[in-house]
Design a protein around this motif. Structure first.
Motif, short mmCIF file in Angstrom:
data_model
loop_
_atom_site.label_atom_id
_atom_site.label_comp_id
_atom_site.label_asym_id
_atom_site.label_seq_id
_atom_site.Cartn_x
_atom_site.Cartn_y
_atom_site.Cartn_z
N LEU A 70 0.81 -1.22 0.00
CA LEU A 70 0.00 0.00 0.00
C LEU A 70 0.85 1.27 0.00
O LEU A 70 0.40 2.31 -0.47
CB LEU A 70 -0.94 0.01 1.21
N VAL A 71 2.07 1.18 0.56
CA VAL A 71 2.92 2.37 0.64
C VAL A 71 4.11 2.27 -0.32
O VAL A 71 5.08 3.00 -0.16
CB VAL A 71 3.41 2.61 2.09
N ALA A 72 4.02 1.40 -1.31
CA ALA A 72 5.15 1.19 -2.22
C ALA A 72 5.52 2.45 -2.99
O ALA A 72 6.69 2.72 -3.24
CB ALA A 72 4.82 0.05 -3.20
N GLU A 73 4.54 3.26 -3.36
CA GLU A 73 4.80 4.49 -4.13
C GLU A 73 5.21 5.66 -3.24
O GLU A 73 5.73 6.64 -3.73
CB GLU A 73 3.55 4.88 -4.93
N ARG A 74 4.97 5.55 -1.96
CA ARG A 74 5.28 6.65 -1.03
C ARG A 74 6.76 6.61 -0.67
O ARG A 74 7.31 5.57 -0.40
CB ARG A 74 4.41 6.48 0.22
N GLU A 75 7.40 7.77 -0.68
CA GLU A 75 8.84 7.85 -0.41
C GLU A 75 9.17 8.12 1.04
O GLU A 75 10.32 8.22 1.40
CB GLU A 75 9.47 8.92 -1.29
N GLY A 76 8.21 8.24 1.87
CA GLY A 76 8.43 8.51 3.29
C GLY A 76 7.15 9.04 3.89
O GLY A 76 6.14 9.20 3.21
N GLY A 77 7.17 9.32 5.17
CA GLY A 77 5.99 9.85 5.83
C GLY A 77 4.89 8.81 5.91
O GLY A 77 3.75 9.06 5.52
N TYR A 78 5.23 7.64 6.42
CA TYR A 78 4.26 6.54 6.48
C TYR A 78 3.34 6.65 7.68
O TYR A 78 2.38 5.91 7.78
CB TYR A 78 5.00 5.20 6.55
N THR A 79 3.65 7.54 8.63
CA THR A 79 2.83 7.68 9.83
C THR A 79 2.37 9.11 10.00
O THR A 79 2.98 10.05 9.48
CB THR A 79 3.62 7.26 11.09
N ARG A 80 1.29 9.25 10.75
CA ARG A 80 0.73 10.58 11.04
C ARG A 80 0.42 10.63 12.52
O ARG A 80 -0.18 9.70 13.07
CB ARG A 80 -0.55 10.77 10.23
N ILE A 81 0.83 11.71 13.18
CA ILE A 81 0.53 11.90 14.61
C ILE A 81 -0.45 13.05 14.72
O ILE A 81 -0.20 14.16 14.22
CB ILE A 81 1.81 12.20 15.41
N THR A 82 -1.57 12.79 15.39
CA THR A 82 -2.60 13.80 15.59
C THR A 82 -2.83 13.97 17.08
O THR A 82 -3.13 12.99 17.78
CB THR A 82 -3.93 13.37 14.93
N LYS A 83 -2.70 15.18 17.58
CA LYS A 83 -2.92 15.44 19.00
C LYS A 83 -4.42 15.45 19.28
O LYS A 83 -5.19 16.02 18.51
CB LYS A 83 -2.31 16.78 19.40
N VAL A 84 -4.83 14.79 20.38
CA VAL A 84 -6.25 14.65 20.67
C VAL A 84 -6.65 15.19 22.04
O VAL A 84 -7.72 14.89 22.53
CB VAL A 84 -6.70 13.17 20.53
N GLY A 85 -5.82 15.96 22.67
CA GLY A 85 -6.18 16.53 23.96
C GLY A 85 -5.48 15.81 25.10
O GLY A 85 -4.55 15.03 24.91
#
Length: 180
Positions: free
Chosen positions: A90-105
């Motif tokens: 699923l991430v074969a075309e992506r060159e980086g940034g495989y994760t996302r951090i979202t602050k939730v309080g």
């Protein structure tokens, strides 16, 4: 003497930190998204990114490196399978940034800042090129620009049928000039 990692050890020594981060990384890969403290999310992000990069390689050596990072249990083998067979394509075309951090309080009990760390599995959208200023869009010297001359349309107060006749006559005029 090994140099310790910078910052706090997340409540234990180096071995405890290694185990904690391995478990967090396994949970992120298995569940695609987990809710944890901001500090733990920031510390586990580089580990997950490295594991996904190794999984994209897909060879035996990369699989063994991932298993050594996650531990040798049967659960780790399942996580490695998910990583190599489901996440990596699923991430074969992506060159980086495989994760996302979202602050939730903040957490209710101890007011600790919480965050959600998740895998970014959406397909990569190619970036649109930025529009250059109008001055930079001038035609190149190699390619001559086509010049289209339009005959001016005279305004008349006649019926709409008369207006179309004027436009037709204007369109025929350049064709006659070309014939000569």
């Amino acid at each position: 003497m090994p140099k310790p990692t910078k910052g706090a050890r997340l409540g234990g020594g180096p071995a405890h930190e290694r185990l904690l981060l391995a478990n967090l990384a396994a949970s992120v890969i298995e569940h695609k998204s987990i809710r944890t403290t901001e500090t733990k999310a920031k510390r586990v992000r580089p580990l997950v990114e490295r594991l996904i990069t190794k999984a994209k390689r897909g060879d035996l050596h990369a699989r063994r490196q991932v298993l050594s990072t996650l531990g040798g249990s049967a659960k780790s083998k399942e996580i490695a399978y998910i990583l190599f067979e489901q996440v990596a394509p699923l991430v074969a075309e992506r060159e980086g940034g495989y994760t996302r951090i979202t602050k939730v309080g903040n957490r209710k009990g101890d007011n600790a800042p919480m965050a959600v760390i998740e895998l970014v599995l959406e397909p990569v959208q190619p970036k649109a090129k930025k529009a250059a200023p109008a001055k930079a869009e001038a035609p190149k010297a190699e390619e001559p620009a086509e010049v289209v001359e339009e005959a001016p349309v005279e305004e008349t107060a006649e019926t709409p049928a008369a207006e179309t006749e004027v436009v037709e006559e204007a369109a025929e005029a350049p064709a006659e000039d070309e014939a000569k």
